[in-house]
Motif scaffolding. Structure first.
Motif, PDB file in Angstrom:
ATOM      1  N   SER A  51       0.846  -1.190   0.000  1.00 48.04           N
ATOM      2  CA  SER A  51       0.000   0.000   0.000  1.00 48.04           C
ATOM      3  C   SER A  51       0.878   1.234   0.000  1.00 48.04           C
ATOM      4  CB  SER A  51      -0.899  -0.017   1.246  1.00 48.04           C
ATOM      5  OG  SER A  51      -0.097   0.106   2.405  1.00 48.04           O
ATOM      6  N   GLN A  55       2.934  -1.164   3.672  1.00 54.18           N
ATOM      7  CA  GLN A  55       2.431  -2.435   4.180  1.00 54.18           C
ATOM      8  C   GLN A  55       1.779  -3.231   3.048  1.00 54.18           C
ATOM      9  OE1 GLN A  55       0.337  -0.247   7.653  1.00 54.18           O
ATOM     10  NE2 GLN A  55       0.379  -2.405   8.237  1.00 54.18           N
ATOM     11  N   VAL A  57      -1.090  -5.281   1.383  1.00 53.15           N
ATOM     12  CA  VAL A  57      -2.518  -5.123   1.619  1.00 53.15           C
ATOM     13  C   VAL A  57      -3.290  -6.177   0.834  1.00 53.15           C
ATOM     14  CG1 VAL A  57      -2.861  -3.480  -0.266  1.00 53.15           C
ATOM     15  CG2 VAL A  57      -4.399  -3.429   1.710  1.00 53.15           C
ATOM     16  N   HIS A  58      -4.401  -6.617   1.412  1.00 55.48           N
ATOM     17  CA  HIS A  58      -5.300  -7.572   0.758  1.00 55.48           C
ATOM     18  C   HIS A  58      -6.656  -6.906   0.599  1.00 55.48           C
ATOM     19  CE1 HIS A  58      -7.352 -11.406  -0.122  1.00 55.48           C
ATOM     20  NE2 HIS A  58      -8.302 -10.973   0.688  1.00 55.48           N
ATOM     21  N   TRP A  83      -2.769  -4.811  13.316  1.00 52.08           N
ATOM     22  CA  TRP A  83      -2.307  -3.991  12.198  1.00 52.08           C
ATOM     23  C   TRP A  83      -3.431  -3.141  11.612  1.00 52.08           C
ATOM     24  CZ3 TRP A  83       0.231  -8.893   9.728  1.00 52.08           C
ATOM     25  CH2 TRP A  83       1.406  -9.211  10.434  1.00 52.08           C
ATOM     26  N   ASN A  84      -4.663  -3.650  11.671  1.00 49.79           N
ATOM     27  CA  ASN A  84      -5.798  -2.941  11.072  1.00 49.79           C
ATOM     28  C   ASN A  84      -6.702  -2.261  12.095  1.00 49.79           C
ATOM     29  OD1 ASN A  84      -5.832  -3.827   7.990  1.00 49.79           O
ATOM     30  ND2 ASN A  84      -5.214  -5.612   9.179  1.00 49.79           N
ATOM     31  N   GLU A  97      -9.685  -2.798   2.413  1.00 50.68           N
ATOM     32  CA  GLU A  97      -8.254  -3.071   2.398  1.00 50.68           C
ATOM     33  C   GLU A  97      -7.838  -3.587   3.769  1.00 50.68           C
ATOM     34  OE1 GLU A  97      -6.068   0.339   1.210  1.00 50.68           O
ATOM     35  OE2 GLU A  97      -6.680   0.217  -0.890  1.00 50.68           O
ATOM     36  N   PHE A  99      -4.517  -4.779   5.866  1.00 45.79           N
ATOM     37  CA  PHE A  99      -3.074  -4.871   5.917  1.00 45.79           C
ATOM     38  C   PHE A  99      -2.686  -6.275   6.375  1.00 45.79           C
ATOM     39  CE2 PHE A  99      -3.528  -0.186   6.893  1.00 45.79           C
ATOM     40  CZ  PHE A  99      -3.124   0.218   5.634  1.00 45.79           C
TER      41      PHE A  99
END
Length: 296
Positions: A51, A55, A57-58, A83-84, A97, A99
């Motif tokens: 990103s 990081q 990202v998915h 993380w999110n 998104e 992370f």
């Protein structure tokens, strides 16, 4: 005739050269190109695109769960939550998104989770249960085993009273109960604090065993090794009597008995011969019954 053929030859060569020039001016068609990039479902851990923060990202797709995302990228679910900054890890939506890697140079503090994480089907961890069974069989004699078969509730101690004068005849006090011999028979074992905590009285199987004084039955059973079928009677806050080796018990726990009432039949359970083992205990400690029983 020959002259005509020779005049046409240069013209034919000119046409062939012109056709060749036209063919060379046409652009060749491009060769097909094959896309060999694997789909995202076949990418291994760490294959997510980065990103703007650096990081990986998915992008959440239909059917994704936080647990499935963690598995796909080889990370732990709790790390994805941190993380999110997910307050509710069950509420992720398509297009979001996520992370899947830590931010560079940043420490993310974990936050409180309002709801537990939903597990995928078949992923519930089995909980081991400890099976506790009642202890069975007889317990070997010890002070602890003896105490274990006594009532758990201890009555409140009575207010202190002036000590009564000792009775010179038998060493007891005037406030002690008046005792009866629990059975007729010859004394074959006397009190010894180290080896014999009461009296052993010989008899025949089936002879009557009576309550030496009135009271309440606090134990009737055979759970204490070395005593056979045993009855214990509580007479007051200080005194208990015990009647061991019976062949049959005639009273139950919680039952009130009168002085002289038949409570058992003499026997030889846990004994080498038919006999009654009789104890008097004062405040839990065995005492010599001969100091309390009337003279014969």
């Amino acid at each position: 005739m020959t002259h005509q053929n020779n005049s046409n030859a240069p013209r034919f060569l000119t046409l062939v050269l012109f056709a060749a020039l036209l063919t060379g001016c046409v652009a060749p068609s491009p060769a097909p190109v094959r896309d060999t990039t694997p789909p995202s479902s076949q990418r291994g851990a760490g294959a997510a695109p980065p990103s703007s923060t650096g990081q990986p990202v998915h992008i959440v797709r239909p059917g994704d769960t936080l647990l499935g995302i963690a598995r796909n990228y080889g990370v732990q679910t709790k790390d994805l939550i941190a993380w999110n900054q997910l307050a509710d890890p069950n509420q992720i939506h398509v297009g979001q998104e996520i992370f899947v890697g830590p931010p560079s140079g940043t420490t993310v503090q974990p936050i409180a989770i309002s709801q537990p994480i939903e597990m995928e089907p078949g992923m519930e961890s089995a909980r081991a249960t400890v099976k506790q069974e009642p202890r069975g069989g007889k317990q070997p004699y010890s002070d602890e085993a003896w105490a274990a078969i006594q009532p758990k509730a201890t009555p409140a101690a009575p207010p202190p009273q002036p000590s009564p004068a000792p009775n010179a005849a038998n060493g007891s006090t005037t406030s002690d109960p008046v005792w009866l011999w629990p059975t007729n028979g010859q004394i074959i074992g006397t009190f010894d604090e180290a080896s014999n905590k009461g009296l052993d009285i010989a008899g025949k199987p089936g002879d009557s065993v009576i309550a030496s004084a009135g009271g309440k039955v606090v134990y009737s059973g055979s759970g204490l090794r070395g005593y056979g079928k045993l009855v214990i009677i509580k007479h007051d806050a200080n005194y208990l009597t015990a009647y061991a080796h019976n062949q049959q018990l005639l009273v139950k726990e919680g039952e009130s008995v009168a002085k002289g009432q038949k409570i058992a039949e003499l026997g030889s359970t846990d004994a080498d011969r038919p006999k009654l083992h009789f104890e008097i205990r004062k405040q839990g400690r065995p005492v010599d019954p001969m100091k309390y029983l009337p003279a014969r």
